[in-house]
Design a protein around this motif. Structure first.
Motif, PDB file in Angstrom:
ATOM      1  N   ALA A   1       9.220  85.902  25.021  1.00 42.26           N
ATOM      2  CA  ALA A   1       8.393  86.655  24.071  1.00 42.26           C
ATOM      3  C   ALA A   1       9.162  86.955  22.795  1.00 42.26           C
ATOM      4  CB  ALA A   1       7.899  87.946  24.715  1.00 42.26           C
ATOM      5  N   GLY A   2      10.464  87.242  22.937  1.00 33.76           N
ATOM      6  CA  GLY A   2      11.265  87.481  21.740  1.00 33.76           C
ATOM      7  C   GLY A   2      11.355  86.274  20.834  1.00 33.76           C
ATOM      8  N   TYR A   3      11.200  85.058  21.404  1.00 38.03           N
ATOM      9  CA  TYR A   3      11.264  83.830  20.594  1.00 38.03           C
ATOM     10  C   TYR A   3       9.914  83.509  19.972  1.00 38.03           C
ATOM     11  CZ  TYR A   3      12.077  78.923  19.407  1.00 38.03           C
ATOM     12  OH  TYR A   3      12.175  77.725  18.734  1.00 38.03           O
ATOM     13  N   VAL A   4       8.829  83.589  20.763  1.00 38.66           N
ATOM     14  CA  VAL A   4       7.515  83.151  20.271  1.00 38.66           C
ATOM     15  C   VAL A   4       6.896  84.173  19.319  1.00 38.66           C
ATOM     16  CG1 VAL A   4       7.094  81.781  22.338  1.00 38.66           C
ATOM     17  CG2 VAL A   4       6.286  84.151  22.250  1.00 38.66           C
ATOM     18  N   HIS A   5       7.453  85.374  19.199  1.00 29.58           N
ATOM     19  CA  HIS A   5       6.939  86.356  18.251  1.00 29.58           C
ATOM     20  C   HIS A   5       7.764  86.406  16.972  1.00 29.58           C
ATOM     21  CE1 HIS A   5       4.791  87.828  21.854  1.00 29.58           C
ATOM     22  NE2 HIS A   5       3.894  88.246  20.977  1.00 29.58           N
TER      23      HIS A   5
ATOM     24  N   LEU B   1      12.487  88.892  33.221  1.00 31.52           N
ATOM     25  CA  LEU B   1      13.511  88.643  32.215  1.00 31.52           C
ATOM     26  C   LEU B   1      13.199  87.380  31.420  1.00 31.52           C
ATOM     27  CD1 LEU B   1      16.207  89.225  30.869  1.00 31.52           C
ATOM     28  CD2 LEU B   1      17.354  88.099  32.778  1.00 31.52           C
ATOM     29  N   VAL B   2      12.741  86.329  32.089  1.00 30.76           N
ATOM     30  CA  VAL B   2      12.425  85.077  31.405  1.00 30.76           C
ATOM     31  C   VAL B   2      11.282  85.294  30.413  1.00 30.76           C
ATOM     32  CG1 VAL B   2      11.507  82.757  31.719  1.00 30.76           C
ATOM     33  CG2 VAL B   2      13.290  83.609  33.246  1.00 30.76           C
ATOM     34  N   ARG B   3      10.262  86.035  30.823  1.00 29.45           N
ATOM     35  CA  ARG B   3       9.124  86.273  29.935  1.00 29.45           C
ATOM     36  C   ARG B   3       9.529  87.134  28.733  1.00 29.45           C
ATOM     37  NH1 ARG B   3       3.983  85.057  31.642  1.00 29.45           N
ATOM     38  NH2 ARG B   3       3.760  84.323  33.796  1.00 29.45           N
ATOM     39  N   ARG B   4      10.409  88.118  28.940  1.00 33.16           N
ATOM     40  CA  ARG B   4      10.849  88.958  27.817  1.00 33.16           C
ATOM     41  C   ARG B   4      11.656  88.153  26.815  1.00 33.16           C
ATOM     42  NH1 ARG B   4      13.576  94.383  29.858  1.00 33.16           N
ATOM     43  NH2 ARG B   4      13.722  94.638  27.584  1.00 33.16           N
TER      44      ARG B   4
ATOM     45  N   PHE C   1      14.597  75.018  21.736  1.00 34.50           N
ATOM     46  CA  PHE C   1      14.719  76.296  21.023  1.00 34.50           C
ATOM     47  C   PHE C   1      15.569  76.068  19.774  1.00 34.50           C
ATOM     48  CE2 PHE C   1      13.874  77.395  25.412  1.00 34.50           C
ATOM     49  CZ  PHE C   1      12.910  78.379  25.288  1.00 34.50           C
ATOM     50  N   PHE C   2      15.015  76.446  18.631  1.00 35.51           N
ATOM     51  CA  PHE C   2      15.635  76.146  17.338  1.00 35.51           C
ATOM     52  C   PHE C   2      15.880  77.446  16.577  1.00 35.51           C
ATOM     53  CE2 PHE C   2      12.744  72.804  18.579  1.00 35.51           C
ATOM     54  CZ  PHE C   2      13.512  71.652  18.490  1.00 35.51           C
ATOM     55  N   LYS C   3      16.989  77.487  15.853  1.00 36.42           N
ATOM     56  CA  LYS C   3      17.266  78.602  14.952  1.00 36.42           C
ATOM     57  C   LYS C   3      16.809  78.322  13.527  1.00 36.42           C
ATOM     58  CE  LYS C   3      21.201  80.659  17.376  1.00 36.42           C
ATOM     59  NZ  LYS C   3      22.607  81.112  17.265  1.00 36.42           N
ATOM     60  N   GLY C   4      16.641  77.054  13.208  1.00 34.80           N
ATOM     61  CA  GLY C   4      16.180  76.686  11.864  1.00 34.80           C
ATOM     62  C   GLY C   4      14.756  76.168  11.912  1.00 34.80           C
TER      63      GLY C   4
ATOM     64  N   ALA D   1      20.446  88.095  24.828  1.00 39.52           N
ATOM     65  CA  ALA D   1      21.578  87.250  25.223  1.00 39.52           C
ATOM     66  C   ALA D   1      21.098  85.994  25.948  1.00 39.52           C
ATOM     67  CB  ALA D   1      22.524  88.045  26.124  1.00 39.52           C
ATOM     68  N   LEU D   2      20.057  86.129  26.765  1.00 37.69           N
ATOM     69  CA  LEU D   2      19.509  84.965  27.459  1.00 37.69           C
ATOM     70  C   LEU D   2      18.916  83.970  26.458  1.00 37.69           C
ATOM     71  CD1 LEU D   2      18.847  83.499  30.063  1.00 37.69           C
ATOM     72  CD2 LEU D   2      16.753  84.862  30.236  1.00 37.69           C
ATOM     73  N   LEU D   3      18.247  84.483  25.430  1.00 36.60           N
ATOM     74  CA  LEU D   3      17.692  83.599  24.411  1.00 36.60           C
ATOM     75  C   LEU D   3      18.796  82.860  23.672  1.00 36.60           C
ATOM     76  CD1 LEU D   3      15.275  82.528  22.829  1.00 36.60           C
ATOM     77  CD2 LEU D   3      15.390  84.565  21.381  1.00 36.60           C
ATOM     78  N   LYS D   4      19.910  83.512  23.406  1.00 38.54           N
ATOM     79  CA  LYS D   4      21.028  82.839  22.752  1.00 38.54           C
ATOM     80  C   LYS D   4      21.619  81.746  23.657  1.00 38.54           C
ATOM     81  CE  LYS D   4      23.746  84.800  19.935  1.00 38.54           C
ATOM     82  NZ  LYS D   4      24.789  85.564  19.255  1.00 38.54           N
TER      83      LYS D   4
END
Length: 325
Positions: free
Chosen positions: A252-256, A246-249, A220-223, A207-210
């Motif tokens: 990490a979900g974005y960069v992986h 929380l910020v690192r998690r 941060f890009f979705k495309g 949810a934080l990434l969204k």
């Protein structure tokens, strides 16, 4: 006169001798003819025996050929039956894969729906009045996230089990929504000043990434994705009210993500939180990203191959059990 008689006697004696020789020769010739006849009979018997043996060998050979042809025909028929069974099994597997794809789409839609419910609950919820209520809500959200991840990984299970899991998720989601509503009910009774003094409840990493997609659209890009600045988590910690874990998690979900790893190419410009270029990707960084992407691809392929092998082994076991004498 005596000479004539002597001559006559000599001639008679010679004639007798010649007659005896002729008789002896005639007897020898008769013996030879008898021996020849015996030899011809023996040769005829040998030829007859050879012909009988040849006929027997030919019959045995023909019998062996006939047996081999029957065995080949039986084996060919068995192979045809196995081919038909394998074709039927392949068609069944294709139908099951289509059903599993439909179930996967349903699970993804359910995942999106549950995430939307969680986001709506997070946006509609105010600060909680007690630590126990916050812990219960966070535990409920984390359990839902783990369950959804487990569903996506186990989507290769039989269709009936997947549908049962979807029904269970629906009931649990409704129960979760009821619990969140109950957790929010006492919150409305808290005075406004007391609510303002309480910290905001932390969202999930997803949810934080969204939120970052909306808050930092140039970063941060979705495309089309661009590599992030080295140490951008420090800037995020300065701009975000959440803790480092929380910020690192969320980061990490974005960069992986596979699309992010594909974007990390040598020479590509990195961006900061404002979308400004702050340096280029090095060869070592690009190589490391390719290794991570290859590992992700290998793991995904291994999971798919394992699921396929399990389905084929299960189907072959069923076929062998069905046709076992």
């Amino acid at each position: 006169m005596d000479r004539l008689e002597a001559l006559y006697s000599a001639l008679e004696h010679e004639a007798d001798t010649q007659r005896q020789q002729r008789d002896t020769e005639r007897q020898a010739r008769a013996a030879l003819e008898s021996e020849n006849a015996r030899l011809r009979d023996a040769l005829a018997q040998l030829e007859q025996q050879a012909a009988s043996a040849a006929t027997a060998d030919a019959d045995a050979h023909q019998h062996a050929l006939a047996e081999a042809e029957r065995a080949l025909a039986a084996e060919r028929h068995e192979r045809e039956q196995l081919a038909e069974q394998l074709a039927a099994a392949r068609q069944t597997l294709q139908e099951q894969q289509a059903q599993l794809s439909a179930v996967n789409e349903a699970l993804l839609a359910r995942d999106a729906q549950l995430r939307e419910l969680v986001e709506q609950a997070e946006q509609a919820s105010a600060p909680q009045s007690s630590t126990s209520a916050e812990a219960g809500l966070a535990a409920q959200q984390e359990a839902q996230a783990e369950r959804l991840a487990s569903e996506r990984l186990n989507v290769s299970q039989p269709v009936a089990a997947a549908q049962t899991t979807t029904a269970a998720d629906s009931s649990e989601a409704q129960a979760s929504q009821a619990q969140m509503s109950q957790a929010q009910t006492p919150q409305a009774q808290v005075p406004q000043a007391q609510q303002a003094s309480q910290p905001e409840s932390a969202p999930s990493p997803h949810a934080l990434l969204k939120q970052w997609y909306k808050r930092y659209p140039d970063t941060f890009f979705k495309g089309h994705t661009r590599p992030l600045k080295i140490g951008i988590h420090i800037e995020l910690l300065e701009n975000e009210p959440w803790d480092d874990k929380l910020v690192r998690r969320a980061l990490a979900g974005y960069v992986h993500l596979p699309r992010y790893l594909k974007a990390v190419r040598a020479g590509a410009q990195r961006v900061d939180l404002s979308g400004q270029s702050v340096g280029a990707v090095t060869e070592d960084e690009a190589r490391h990203a390719r290794q991570q992407l290859d590992e992700l691809t290998r793991q995904q392929k291994a999971r798919e191959e394992q699921a396929t092998d399990q389905r084929i082994s299960h189907k072959l076991s069923e076929l062998m059990t069905k046709h076992r004498p």
